[in-house]
Design an enzyme around this catalytic site. Structure first.
Site, short mmCIF file in Angstrom:
data_model
loop_
_atom_site.label_atom_id
_atom_site.label_comp_id
_atom_site.label_asym_id
_atom_site.label_seq_id
_atom_site.Cartn_x
_atom_site.Cartn_y
_atom_site.Cartn_z
N ASP A 387 0.92 -1.08 0.15
CA ASP A 387 -0.01 -0.06 -0.11
C ASP A 387 0.73 1.15 0.13
O ASP A 387 2.01 1.21 0.56
CB ASP A 387 -0.70 0.02 1.50
CG ASP A 387 -1.82 1.36 1.46
OD1 ASP A 387 -2.35 1.60 0.33
OD2 ASP A 387 -1.70 1.86 2.53
N LYS A 388 0.41 2.26 -0.64
CA LYS A 388 1.61 3.59 -0.95
C LYS A 388 1.58 4.43 0.41
O LYS A 388 2.65 4.55 1.03
CB LYS A 388 1.25 4.33 -2.03
CG LYS A 388 2.11 5.46 -2.12
CD LYS A 388 1.98 6.38 -3.46
CE LYS A 388 0.33 7.28 -3.28
NZ LYS A 388 0.71 8.46 -2.40
N THR A 389 0.34 5.00 0.65
CA THR A 389 0.41 5.94 2.04
C THR A 389 0.86 5.43 3.16
O THR A 389 0.09 4.60 3.77
CB THR A 389 -0.87 6.66 1.97
OG1 THR A 389 -1.42 6.99 0.62
CG2 THR A 389 -1.01 7.91 2.82
N THR A 535 -2.66 1.01 -4.81
CA THR A 535 -2.92 2.33 -4.44
C THR A 535 -4.33 2.78 -5.32
O THR A 535 -4.60 2.36 -6.08
CB THR A 535 -1.89 3.43 -4.42
OG1 THR A 535 -2.37 4.52 -4.11
CG2 THR A 535 -1.63 3.58 -6.24
N GLY A 536 -5.04 3.37 -4.28
CA GLY A 536 -6.25 4.27 -4.70
C GLY A 536 -5.84 5.57 -5.54
O GLY A 536 -6.60 6.11 -6.10
N LYS A 563 -9.04 -4.13 -3.57
CA LYS A 563 -7.79 -4.63 -3.21
C LYS A 563 -7.74 -6.23 -3.06
O LYS A 563 -6.73 -6.85 -3.45
CB LYS A 563 -7.08 -3.90 -1.75
CG LYS A 563 -7.20 -2.44 -2.20
CD LYS A 563 -6.43 -1.89 -0.92
CE LYS A 563 -5.90 -0.47 -1.21
NZ LYS A 563 -5.39 0.23 -0.07
N ASP A 582 -2.04 -0.28 6.17
CA ASP A 582 -1.98 0.23 7.42
C ASP A 582 -3.32 0.81 7.80
O ASP A 582 -3.45 1.49 8.94
CB ASP A 582 -1.05 1.49 7.54
CG ASP A 582 -1.46 2.50 6.59
OD1 ASP A 582 -2.52 2.42 5.83
OD2 ASP A 582 -1.01 3.70 6.57
N ASP A 586 -7.98 -1.74 4.39
CA ASP A 586 -6.87 -2.98 4.03
C ASP A 586 -7.25 -4.23 4.51
O ASP A 586 -6.49 -5.20 4.02
CB ASP A 586 -5.37 -2.56 4.25
CG ASP A 586 -5.00 -1.39 3.31
OD1 ASP A 586 -5.32 -0.99 2.32
OD2 ASP A 586 -3.99 -0.66 4.01
#
Length: 692
Positions: A387-389, A535-536, A563, A582, A586
């Site tokens: 996940d990116k953020t 990612t969104g 996801k 996180d 998720d």
């Protein structure tokens, strides 16, 4: 946008807490550890081990003192040394000394045998108990008339070596338990409670929510909470693995057990000691140390079979030698040696020692293992979905530039007006703008007639002016002309500020890529593990981050519920997938992945859907985790290979297959070999290290 301190609410795949392979006094059972602030008061696991070690030590020295006269009085030893120590009643004195060795020195093994029989779970104690009883009964019979030579000296040396082996082994086990005990002892026993103008010292476990406590310089923080007044630097390394001290100011969270620097501050307690982050970590580590993975179950099964093989082979060996014309004494000696050498001691300890060591070591480095099988399976990972953020990026939007489009407004005024509209929002963009205002020490004005423009921004009246803070999409929809020179940066998010429907300027914010991310991705590449960004965010942002970090691919513009589907697709292609996330959205993907890794949960470690929780959001920890998982599995395999290999070679020698070639092992030699194999396993487990 996810809040990185949200709870994962889905039910998780938690391993049942089992007990380790049964051996003396449940050496590996950590169930007696007390959690919470008074954990190190009373009889803890640490004290329990210390008492047992002292007992084995005492028995060893008493037996050592008695073994010397037993050997001197033994006919076999006298023949070897060409001595003649024979006097009236010497055989009875020998019997009396050997009886003390058998009862006092052999008691831990005899009582262990009884316990295993009661539990219908024959194991190592059954083998040792049976072997020493047979040796003692036969030797005693020779004193009172049976023809043959006693082997009291073999019995004494056998018990002596067994006691030494257990003493060494228990010290190794205690070393593994110590890692957890250190975590337990991080919590101070007392706290300085603030009651009006008075400060009273109270027991930490009496603290409750909303209490206020004072933390003095150099002390340990007594409870999780929020700083009410004062500031300081805290060392949280023992809890999070983060080595540098962290500055904490009013409003910041603090974790119980972290060590204060030179400042003093007051903390509003968030919850009781039993619910503290540290207590949760200790419980998690304890559960994980007691939970059984597939490797552990395999070792347990092997140990059970080894017990059966030992008894069957021992009796078979006795019958073979006795029926082929050897003396009763020789046949007995072969049987005793086979049974001793076959003790599944090393096999029973091979995995539990590594488990205890790895779980506690992980916790010290901010890697919390909830599911042992997930951790051991980390060696199988072929693809990691990030996940990116908050994982690859810092997770915080920061203002990267302010561009003015109206000469009547300066930078400070533009951000001041924007902050008035954003002050009630939890959105990361709002947080970024408010942080900038705080840095510039600007007072935020009051906003009236506040209204959200669905999906496109907010509007309100500030100091009589109608202000809007909107997205580029809003400008396009309302036919605004984009300002000259405006280009949307792939990694930036832009909001425009309108005053009385006129463009006054725009604020660009960016979520910076973590400096450690590139190194983590490179480590994974070196291990032949693919990294995929999920990612969104839009395609441009995802492509930019993916390219900057050298990732294998990216999947962008994914809604939370999609996801899970993307993880399934990868698994359908035969990939062994680990997912790192996180936020609460998720959770389904974390549950679907072969290994769910909750990242950046901070003090919220109740990430039920994840098998592994990383305290920090540092992507390097993910690489460390995989490397450590592989190292742990290697140690287990090495220990299992050693423990089984030793039996394959030693058992036939004990049975006397090379007797005609003049090679035969005595019971004492068998005991030495068995002890050495156990010590090798213990030392190998203790060499396990986390690479960070």
């Amino acid at each position: 946008m996810k809040n990185q301190h949200e709870h994962h609410t889905m039910g998780g795949h938690k391993m049942p807490a089992g007990k380790h392979v049964a051996h003396n006094d449940d050496v590996m059972d950590h169930s007696k550890i007390k959690h919470g602030s008074n954990a190190h008061m009373g009889m803890s696991e640490h004290d329990h081990h210390a008492v047992m070690i002292a007992d084995f030590k005492k028995r060893f020295y008493v037996v050592l003192a008695l073994t010397i006269p037993v050997m001197m009085l033994s006919m076999q030893i006298q023949q070897w040394l060409h001595l003649d120590i024979n006097f009236s009643g010497s055989s009875y004195l020998l019997f009396a000394l050997a009886s003390v060795v058998f009862v006092y020195g052999g008691w831990p093994f005899l009582s262990g045998w009884m316990s295993e029989m009661k539990a219908k779970n024959p194991g190592m104690m059954t083998l040792i108990g049976f072997a020493i009883t047979v040796a003692y009964a036969y030797s005693a019979a020779t004193v009172f008339g049976l023809k043959g030579m006693d082997f009291f000296w073999e019995l004494a040396t056998l018990i002596l070596i067994m006691l030494l082996g257990h003493w060494i082994e228990m010290r190794s086990v205690m070393g593994a338990s110590n890692e957890l005990e250190l975590l337990v002892q991080l919590m101070p026993a007392d706290a300085h409670m603030v009651m009006g103008d008075q400060i009273h010292d109270v027991k930490t476990d009496t603290l409750k929510e909303k209490d206020v406590i004072l933390i003095k310089p150099g002390e340990k923080v007594a409870a999780d909470g929020i700083i009410l007044e004062g500031e300081s630097y805290l060392n949280e390394s023992m809890l999070t693995g983060e080595s540098k001290s962290v500055q904490k100011v009013k409003g910041d969270k603090v974790i119980a057990g972290s060590i204060n620097g030179n400042g003093s501050f007051k903390v509003t307690v968030s919850h009781a000691a039993k619910d503290s982050y540290l207590s949760q970590v200790v419980k998690l580590v304890d559960d994980a140390q007691k939970s059984k993975s597939q490797t552990q179950l395999l070792a347990d099964t092997a140990a059970k079979w080894l017990t059966v093989i030992a008894l069957v082979t021992g009796i078979g060996t006795f019958l073979y030698w006795y029926l082929t014309g050897q003396t009763l004494a020789f046949a007995m000696e072969r049987m005793v040696t086979v049974i001793v050498i076959c003790c599944p001691h090393a096999l029973g300890l091979a995995v539990p020692l590594v488990v205890a060591k790895s779980t506690a070591l992980s916790a010290k480095h901010g890697l919390l293992i909830k599911n042992r099988t997930a951790f051991e399976n980390s060696r199988k990972i072929t693809t990691i979905v990030f996940d990116k953020t908050g994982t690859l990026t810092v997770g915080k939007f920061e203002v990267s530039k302010i561009v003015l489009l109206d000469k009547g407004v300066d930078e400070k005024e533009l951000i001041r007006l924007a902050s008035a509209l954003e002050q009630n929002s939890e959105h990361p963009i709002a947080t970024g703008i408010l942080q900038k205002v705080k840095d510039l020490k600007i007072t935020i004005p009051k906003a009236e007639n506040f209204k959200a423009i669905t999906g496109q921004g907010v509007e309100a009246t500030v100091a009589g002016k109608k202000i809007r803070v909107v997205s580029p999409g809003y400008l396009k929809e309302h036919k605004f002309t984009m300002p000259d020179g405006f280009t949307a940066n792939d990694s930036e998010t832009v909001v425009f500020v309108l005053i009385y429907n006129k463009l006054a300027g725009y604020i660009a914010l960016s979520d910076k890529i973590r400096p450690e991310s590139a190194e983590a991705i490179k480590t994974l590449k070196d291990e032949n593990i693919k990294s995929i960004l999920l990612t969104g965010d839009n395609n441009k942002v995802a492509a930019s981050v993916s390219k900057t970090l050298g990732m294998d691919s990216f999947i962008a513009e994914v809604l939370p519920h999609q996801k899970l589907e993307k993880i399934k697709e990868l698994q359908g292609k035969g990939e062994f997938v680990a997912m790192t996330g996180d936020g609460v959205n998720d959770a389904p993907a974390l549950a679907q992945a072969d290994i769910g890794i909750a990242v950046g949960s901070g003090s919220d470690i109740a990430a039920e859907t994840a098998g592994i929780v990383l305290v920090n959001s540092n992507p390097k920890d993910i690489a460390s985790l995989i490397l450590f998982g592989k190292a742990t599995y290697r140690k287990m395999v090495q220990n299992l290979a050693w423990a089984t290999g030793y039996n394959v070679i030693a058992l036939p020698l004990a049975a006397g297959v090379l007797y005609n070639q003049g090679i035969v092992l005595s019971p004492a030699a068998g005991a030495v070999l068995m002890t050495v194999s156990t010590v090798v396993v213990a030392i190998n487990a203790s060499l396990l290290k986390v690479k960070v």
